[in-house]
Write a protein that holds these residues in place. Sequence first.
Motif, PDB file in Angstrom:
ATOM      1  N   LEU A  38     -42.779  32.951 -22.479  1.00  0.00           N
ATOM      2  CA  LEU A  38     -41.691  32.667 -21.729  1.00  0.00           C
ATOM      3  C   LEU A  38     -41.293  31.201 -22.341  1.00  0.00           C
ATOM      4  N   VAL A  39     -39.868  31.306 -22.747  1.00  0.00           N
ATOM      5  CA  VAL A  39     -39.258  30.051 -23.351  1.00  0.00           C
ATOM      6  C   VAL A  39     -38.852  29.117 -22.420  1.00  0.00           C
ATOM      7  N   ARG A  49     -42.419  25.568 -37.085  1.00  0.00           N
ATOM      8  CA  ARG A  49     -42.089  25.295 -35.549  1.00  0.00           C
ATOM      9  C   ARG A  49     -40.766  25.908 -35.285  1.00  0.00           C
ATOM     10  N   ALA A  50     -40.738  26.733 -34.162  1.00  0.00           N
ATOM     11  CA  ALA A  50     -39.757  27.414 -33.776  1.00  0.00           C
ATOM     12  C   ALA A  50     -38.673  26.385 -32.805  1.00  0.00           C
ATOM     13  N   PHE A  51     -37.565  26.458 -32.740  1.00  0.00           N
ATOM     14  CA  PHE A  51     -36.619  25.788 -31.815  1.00  0.00           C
ATOM     15  C   PHE A  51     -35.427  26.562 -31.279  1.00  0.00           C
ATOM     16  N   ALA A  98     -36.332  24.314 -26.571  1.00  0.00           N
ATOM     17  CA  ALA A  98     -37.484  24.461 -26.425  1.00  0.00           C
ATOM     18  C   ALA A  98     -38.338  24.535 -27.896  1.00  0.00           C
ATOM     19  N   LEU A  99     -39.532  23.908 -27.867  1.00  0.00           N
ATOM     20  CA  LEU A  99     -40.313  23.951 -28.978  1.00  0.00           C
ATOM     21  C   LEU A  99     -41.729  24.737 -29.015  1.00  0.00           C
ATOM     22  N   TRP A 130     -44.093  27.472 -25.202  1.00  0.00           N
ATOM     23  CA  TRP A 130     -42.889  26.792 -25.719  1.00  0.00           C
ATOM     24  C   TRP A 130     -42.703  25.491 -24.676  1.00  0.00           C
ATOM     25  N   THR A 131     -42.192  24.379 -25.252  1.00  0.00           N
ATOM     26  CA  THR A 131     -42.381  23.096 -24.616  1.00  0.00           C
ATOM     27  C   THR A 131     -40.796  22.423 -24.561  1.00  0.00           C
ATOM     28  N   PRO A 132     -40.296  22.346 -23.285  1.00  0.00           N
ATOM     29  CA  PRO A 132     -38.731  21.905 -23.391  1.00  0.00           C
ATOM     30  C   PRO A 132     -38.588  20.446 -23.732  1.00  0.00           C
TER      31      PRO A 132
END
Length: 712
Positions: free
Chosen positions: A108-109, A129-131, A145-146, A153-155
Motif C-alpha cells: 500500500l503506497v 529507493r523507489a519514489f 512516498a518512499l 512505503w513512507t509518505p
Amino acid sequence: MAWRRSRRGREIAAALVVLACAGTVFGATAQPRALAGGGSGPDAGATGTGWVPHVHVAGGVDSTYNPAIATAPNGDLYAVWVSVNAGLSDLVSAKSSDGGMSWGTFGLVAGSTESEIWPALAVDPFSGRAFVAYYASASQEIRVALSDDGTTWTPSFVRACIGGPYAACSRPNIAVEYANGGDNRVYVTMDSQRGFSPDDSDVLVYRSDNHGSTWTLVLDDGGSSAGAHVQPAVAVQRGKDGVDRVLVVYRQGTTLQAATNGRITWSDDRGVSWSGPALWSSAAAQPPAIGAAHDGSSLLVTTGTGNGPDVEWYLDLDPTDPSSFSDGGVWSGFGYATHIAPDGAGSVDPSIGGRYHLLATAQPGLMYRWVAEDFQEIGPMEYVANSSAAFTGADRDFAITTQARGGAWWPAITWADFHEGVDQVWYTTPGARLTFDTSPPGLVLRVDGDERVAPIAATYAAGSAILADAPSPQDGNGGVRYAFMMWSDGGEPAHAVLTGTTDETILATFATAYPLTVYSTPSGRQIVLGGETETTPATFWVPAGTYSLEAPTPQGATVGTRFAFASWSDGDARAHAVTVTGATTLTVTFDVQYKLTVTSPHGTATGDGWYNAGTVAPFAVPGRVNDGGKTWDFAGWSADSTSSAPSAAIRMDGPRAVTATWREPASAPVTTNWVQLMFLVAAFLLLIFAILWWRRKKDEDAAASSPPTGTE
C-alpha cells in the motif's frame, strides 16, 4: 467512479499519440505499415506479434487505473496504480522479478480517508529507493512516498496546493539522477493554478537532496508572467560533457486553450539556476513527453499537434544546448498521448546508449515503436492493445520503462483498460512462446526446475534465459529406455535457451535404448562393449545397432589364480560383433586356472605354467645332471609334492608349487687287481733290463772304435 470518469474526460481531451512515421525522416528508409487512422491490429501476444499475451497485474472487483512503471537496479520491475476501494482511491504497488510475467509482493503506497491519484514512479539506480509522487485530493497536497523494498512505503510532504497565490496543483512527475551515487538528487514537477483560473498557472520544480525526506522549491516557471504553464514532464541526464542536467518540458500560452507553445527550461547545476525557457514547438496541443538518452547523446520530445490525432517529434543532438531542438517530423493519424523511455533504466552506467522506446495511444488502442538515439533508425509500429481492450487513451493510463535482459534492452509496458467490464492494469513486453518437446513424445523434461512430461509450453519475456534439461536415461514401457541424443538448437543436455520474439519449439531427441545384459561364469569378470569396460553382471543400454563385444583374457584375480576365456553363449569368438534389436542377454564362460610353479636348483625342470582347475599337471627333472663340474642325482620333490620320482604329477585344485632336491653320488671302495700289478712290475723290470743292455752295448761300441794306447 463518477469523479474518476470525469477525470478521464478531461485527460482524454488533453492526450497525444505516437505512430505513423514519414518514412524518410533523418535517413530512416524503412516504411511504416499503412494503418488508417483509428484502425486496429492484433493484440500483443497474438501469433506472430513478438509480444507476450497480456499479463494481468491488478484489478478485477475493484477499479484500477493510472499505472506507472519503473526499473530497479537489480532488474526488478515496480508498478504503482490507483485502486478504488470503498469509493476512495488508494495507491498500490507490486513487484516483478521475471520480466513482468508475474506480479506479487503487493504494498500500500498511500491509503487513508482521502483519495490519492496521479501516481508518478521513479527508482534511484544507486540506492534502489523507489519514489512515488502523487496528489492527495482532500488535503490538496503533492506528496512523495518512499520505499527501499517496493513494499513498505513512507509518505513525504512536498507542497500544499493551496496557499499564497495558488489554489490548485496537479499532474506531478518525478525523476532521479543516476550518475552521482549516494548523492543522486530527486526532482518533482507539477503545474500549479493561480487563483481559480485554469488560464493562469505555473510550472513548479521541487528538489530533494536527502533521498526524498525533505523538498525545496527550485523553479517557478511562469511565476513572473500571466498565462497557462501546464502539463510538465521532467527528465535528468548526465551529459557527454559530464554535466548533470535537469530538463523540464511543458505547454505554454496566454490561456489553457491557447497553450500550444512547447517550452523547455533546464538547469546545468542540479536546479540551482535555470536557463530558458526555450521554444521547441508552436503546435504543442497535447501533453508533451521527454526522453533523455542515458549516455547524454541526445534528447527527444513528442507532443500532439492538435491537427487531428497527429504526433510531432523534436530532437536535439547537442544536449549541452537544450534550446537547439529541430523538427523531426510528424507521425500522422494515430493518437493523442505519448510516453518515452530510453535504454538504461535502473542503471548507474552513463555510457549506455541505444534506443528511445515510445508508447502512444492509437484510438482506440495502444501502439509501440522505437527510435535510435541518433535518430538514424526508426522501428516498425506494433500494436500493444487494439480496440478489444476498451482503452481510453488517457495519457496517465499507460506507462513504459526499459529493462535489460539477455544483453539487450527491452520495453516494459503497462496500461489500464476495461475490456472485462472493470478497469484493470495489464502488462506486456516483447517475448515469445517456447515449447519444449521430446521425440519420441511423452518423455520427461525439466524446464526452469519444473520437471514434468513434455510438451512444456510457456510464454517468456524476450532476453530471458530458460534452463532446459533433458534427464537421461529414462525408463519406458516394454523394458526399454530412452537415451538423450540432441536438442534441436544444438545445446548440451542441460543448457540455457535465450528467448527471442519468435515462437519456437525446442525438441529433445532421444534414442530408444535396449538392454544388452552380459553375465559371466564365474561372475565378476570384465567385458568390453564398444570400448566401455564393465564388470559382470553388466547391463548396457544401447540403441539398436551393432557393437563390438570382447572378453579380455586372461584376467587376474589373486596370486596364482586367473580366468581364461572359454566361450560365449552365442558361440562366437572371444572378440566379436553383436547386433542388438531388442533386449539381449549373453553369457561368457571363463576357465579358472591355477599356477603350477616348478623350481629346481640343478638341471632343467618342466611343467611350470597355468592349468585348468581340477586337471592333473605333470612335472619332471632329469634323474642325474652334471652341474658346476659335479654330478648330481635327483633326490625327490618338496613343497606340494613328496614324490621321489623325477617325473611326477599333481592335481590342480589351487595354486601349487614343487621343488626338486638333489644329492652328489657316493665314492666306490678301493680293491687290489694282482694281474694288473704283476703286469706293471714285469713291464718295469723289462724297461730296466733294456736300459742296462743299451748302455753296455754303447760302451762296447765305443771301446772297439778307439786305437790302442801305449804301443810302440
